[in-house]
Motif scaffolding. Structure first.
Motif, PDB file in Angstrom:
ATOM      1  N   LYS A 152     -42.966  26.041   0.800  1.00  0.00           N
ATOM      2  CA  LYS A 152     -42.107  25.700   1.823  1.00  0.00           C
ATOM      3  C   LYS A 152     -42.172  24.096   2.108  1.00  0.00           C
ATOM      4  O   LYS A 152     -42.347  23.572   2.006  1.00  0.00           O
ATOM      5  CB  LYS A 152     -42.717  26.165   2.340  1.00  0.00           C
ATOM      6  CG  LYS A 152     -42.660  28.297   2.543  1.00  0.00           C
ATOM      7  CD  LYS A 152     -43.040  29.146   3.476  1.00  0.00           C
ATOM      8  CE  LYS A 152     -43.340  30.384   3.169  1.00  0.00           C
ATOM      9  NZ  LYS A 152     -43.899  31.078   4.915  1.00  0.00           N
ATOM     10  N   ASN A 153     -41.150  24.429   2.984  1.00  0.00           N
ATOM     11  CA  ASN A 153     -40.504  23.258   3.742  1.00  0.00           C
ATOM     12  C   ASN A 153     -40.476  21.459   2.975  1.00  0.00           C
ATOM     13  O   ASN A 153     -41.841  21.314   2.849  1.00  0.00           O
ATOM     14  CB  ASN A 153     -41.173  22.909   4.683  1.00  0.00           C
ATOM     15  CG  ASN A 153     -40.862  24.677   6.197  1.00  0.00           C
ATOM     16  OD1 ASN A 153     -39.563  24.892   5.457  1.00  0.00           O
ATOM     17  ND2 ASN A 153     -42.097  24.835   6.458  1.00  0.00           N
ATOM     18  N   ILE A 154     -39.728  21.704   2.028  1.00  0.00           N
ATOM     19  CA  ILE A 154     -39.824  20.222   0.420  1.00  0.00           C
ATOM     20  C   ILE A 154     -38.838  19.540   1.281  1.00  0.00           C
ATOM     21  O   ILE A 154     -37.535  20.006   1.117  1.00  0.00           O
ATOM     22  CB  ILE A 154     -39.647  21.257  -0.550  1.00  0.00           C
ATOM     23  CG1 ILE A 154     -40.768  22.117  -1.236  1.00  0.00           C
ATOM     24  CG2 ILE A 154     -39.917  20.066  -1.308  1.00  0.00           C
ATOM     25  CD1 ILE A 154     -40.469  23.079  -2.276  1.00  0.00           C
ATOM     26  N   VAL A 155     -39.622  18.257   1.554  1.00  0.00           N
ATOM     27  CA  VAL A 155     -38.823  16.829   1.750  1.00  0.00           C
ATOM     28  C   VAL A 155     -38.723  15.815   0.466  1.00  0.00           C
ATOM     29  O   VAL A 155     -39.816  15.446   0.455  1.00  0.00           O
ATOM     30  CB  VAL A 155     -38.310  16.884   2.702  1.00  0.00           C
ATOM     31  CG1 VAL A 155     -37.387  15.455   2.813  1.00  0.00           C
ATOM     32  CG2 VAL A 155     -38.056  17.329   3.630  1.00  0.00           C
ATOM     33  N   VAL A 156     -38.022  15.754  -0.722  1.00  0.00           N
ATOM     34  CA  VAL A 156     -38.027  14.916  -1.204  1.00  0.00           C
ATOM     35  C   VAL A 156     -36.928  13.558  -1.584  1.00  0.00           C
ATOM     36  O   VAL A 156     -35.435  13.863  -0.549  1.00  0.00           O
ATOM     37  CB  VAL A 156     -37.722  14.896  -2.795  1.00  0.00           C
ATOM     38  CG1 VAL A 156     -37.913  13.817  -3.435  1.00  0.00           C
ATOM     39  CG2 VAL A 156     -38.920  16.614  -2.987  1.00  0.00           C
ATOM     40  N   HIS A 157     -37.118  12.526  -0.319  1.00  0.00           N
ATOM     41  CA  HIS A 157     -36.640  11.344  -0.702  1.00  0.00           C
ATOM     42  C   HIS A 157     -36.696  10.398  -2.065  1.00  0.00           C
ATOM     43  O   HIS A 157     -37.640   9.517  -2.386  1.00  0.00           O
ATOM     44  CB  HIS A 157     -37.164  10.567   0.208  1.00  0.00           C
ATOM     45  CG  HIS A 157     -37.386  10.778   1.855  1.00  0.00           C
ATOM     46  ND1 HIS A 157     -36.704  11.325   2.432  1.00  0.00           N
ATOM     47  CD2 HIS A 157     -38.590  11.592   2.209  1.00  0.00           C
ATOM     48  CE1 HIS A 157     -37.040  11.961   3.370  1.00  0.00           C
ATOM     49  NE2 HIS A 157     -38.538  12.015   3.084  1.00  0.00           N
ATOM     50  N   ALA A 158     -35.264  10.621  -2.315  1.00  0.00           N
ATOM     51  CA  ALA A 158     -35.495   9.505  -3.959  1.00  0.00           C
ATOM     52  C   ALA A 158     -34.360   8.738  -3.617  1.00  0.00           C
ATOM     53  O   ALA A 158     -33.012   8.353  -3.107  1.00  0.00           O
ATOM     54  CB  ALA A 158     -34.639  10.960  -5.009  1.00  0.00           C
ATOM     55  N   ASP A 159     -35.205   7.186  -4.078  1.00  0.00           N
ATOM     56  CA  ASP A 159     -34.069   5.856  -4.950  1.00  0.00           C
ATOM     57  C   ASP A 159     -32.907   6.819  -5.366  1.00  0.00           C
ATOM     58  O   ASP A 159     -33.088   7.108  -6.373  1.00  0.00           O
ATOM     59  CB  ASP A 159     -34.856   4.660  -4.948  1.00  0.00           C
ATOM     60  CG  ASP A 159     -35.148   4.300  -3.968  1.00  0.00           C
ATOM     61  OD1 ASP A 159     -35.531   5.024  -2.564  1.00  0.00           O
ATOM     62  OD2 ASP A 159     -36.076   3.254  -4.007  1.00  0.00           O
ATOM     63  N   VAL A 160     -31.597   6.404  -4.913  1.00  0.00           N
ATOM     64  CA  VAL A 160     -30.559   5.847  -5.413  1.00  0.00           C
ATOM     65  C   VAL A 160     -29.812   4.792  -6.334  1.00  0.00           C
ATOM     66  O   VAL A 160     -29.723   3.847  -5.653  1.00  0.00           O
ATOM     67  CB  VAL A 160     -29.221   6.818  -5.252  1.00  0.00           C
ATOM     68  CG1 VAL A 160     -28.252   6.748  -6.278  1.00  0.00           C
ATOM     69  CG2 VAL A 160     -29.993   8.555  -4.816  1.00  0.00           C
ATOM     70  N   THR A 161     -30.069   4.300  -7.489  1.00  0.00           N
ATOM     71  CA  THR A 161     -30.153   3.361  -7.597  1.00  0.00           C
ATOM     72  C   THR A 161     -28.732   3.325  -8.838  1.00  0.00           C
ATOM     73  O   THR A 161     -28.824   4.026  -9.592  1.00  0.00           O
ATOM     74  CB  THR A 161     -31.257   2.395  -8.673  1.00  0.00           C
ATOM     75  OG1 THR A 161     -31.078   3.157  -9.726  1.00  0.00           O
ATOM     76  CG2 THR A 161     -32.293   2.286  -7.697  1.00  0.00           C
ATOM     77  N   ALA A 162     -28.225   1.799  -9.420  1.00  0.00           N
ATOM     78  CA  ALA A 162     -26.381   1.913  -9.595  1.00  0.00           C
ATOM     79  C   ALA A 162     -26.363   0.578 -10.058  1.00  0.00           C
ATOM     80  O   ALA A 162     -27.036  -0.982  -9.566  1.00  0.00           O
ATOM     81  CB  ALA A 162     -25.633   1.922  -9.101  1.00  0.00           C
ATOM     82  N   LEU A 163     -26.837   0.262 -11.194  1.00  0.00           N
ATOM     83  CA  LEU A 163     -26.294  -1.689 -11.975  1.00  0.00           C
ATOM     84  C   LEU A 163     -28.622  -1.928 -11.326  1.00  0.00           C
ATOM     85  O   LEU A 163     -27.802  -2.884 -11.573  1.00  0.00           O
ATOM     86  CB  LEU A 163     -25.635  -1.841 -11.592  1.00  0.00           C
ATOM     87  CG  LEU A 163     -24.003  -1.247 -12.201  1.00  0.00           C
ATOM     88  CD1 LEU A 163     -22.816  -2.408 -11.689  1.00  0.00           C
ATOM     89  CD2 LEU A 163     -24.430  -1.074 -13.741  1.00  0.00           C
ATOM     90  N   GLY A 164     -29.085  -1.278 -11.015  1.00  0.00           N
ATOM     91  CA  GLY A 164     -29.947  -1.880 -11.144  1.00  0.00           C
ATOM     92  C   GLY A 164     -30.800  -2.096  -9.780  1.00  0.00           C
ATOM     93  O   GLY A 164     -32.144  -2.573  -9.490  1.00  0.00           O
TER      94      GLY A 164
END
Length: 192
Positions: A152-164
């Motif tokens: 329950k109550n999951i939070v994922v912070h993910a980096d979004v990259t483009a062209l490195g």
């Protein structure tokens, strides 16, 4: 029988009972240290916890405030944190070929997935875990049948990259994931 032998025969069982009583009284403290030391050795990063409670005769255990740090060189506050985790198993199944886990519940799971030019924090941790692996045994090991898993109550912070280059951070929030009534064969941990 001599007096010395009688004392020795009486002393050994009493000593074992005393050791078991001490281990039972300090089991939570022993488990806390095991999480810290084992986490650091397995993942190569420090693991902290607020509290661990084990009730071995009831087949229950819980952990509160678990935090796994980031490997060096990453900027996010930590890799993973867990507010509370609970597990319950069927004590009668522990000595059998298949151990029955009645429930695994995790609440407040938060992760930071960070990727830089040097690599990703999750990959560094996965690589560290593989370092200590032993070859898989040929013989089948114990199987674990998990009846219910609730996260329950999951939070994922993910980096979004483009062209490195980092563009932004994507926050993914999930209220609940529930898995019930798994396949009756169980999970063979020797093959995982």
């Amino acid at each position: 029988m001599s007096k010395k032998k009688k004392i020795l025969l009486l002393g050994i069982p009493l000593g074992l009972i005393l050791l078991l009583a001490i281990a039972y009284l300090f089991i939570d403290h022993i488990a806390k240290k095991a999480v810290e030391v084992g986490g650091e050795q397995a993942k190569g990063v420090p693991a902290e916890r607020e509290d661990i409670t084990l009730k071995p005769f009831r087949g229950e255990g819980s952990i509160e405030g678990l935090r796994v740090s980031n490997p060096g060189g990453f900027k996010t506050p930590f890799f993973m944190s867990l507010s509370k985790g609970d597990a319950a198993l069927d004590v009668g199944s522990v000595l059998k070929e298949q151990v029955v886990m009645n429930r695994i519940a995790l609440d407040g799971l938060e992760m930071y997935l960070e990727k830089t030019k040097e690599g990703a924090n999750y990959q560094v941790i996965m690589d560290n875990m593989k370092k200590g692996e032993e070859p898989k045994p040929e013989e089948p090991g114990k199987k674990f049948l998990v009846q219910e898993i609730v996260v329950k109550n999951i939070v994922v912070h993910a980096d979004v990259t483009a062209l490195g280059a980092k563009v932004s951070t994507l926050d993914i929030k999930i209220d609940e994931i529930r898995l019930e009534g798994p396949e009756q064969r169980g999970l063979d941990l020797a093959r995982v």
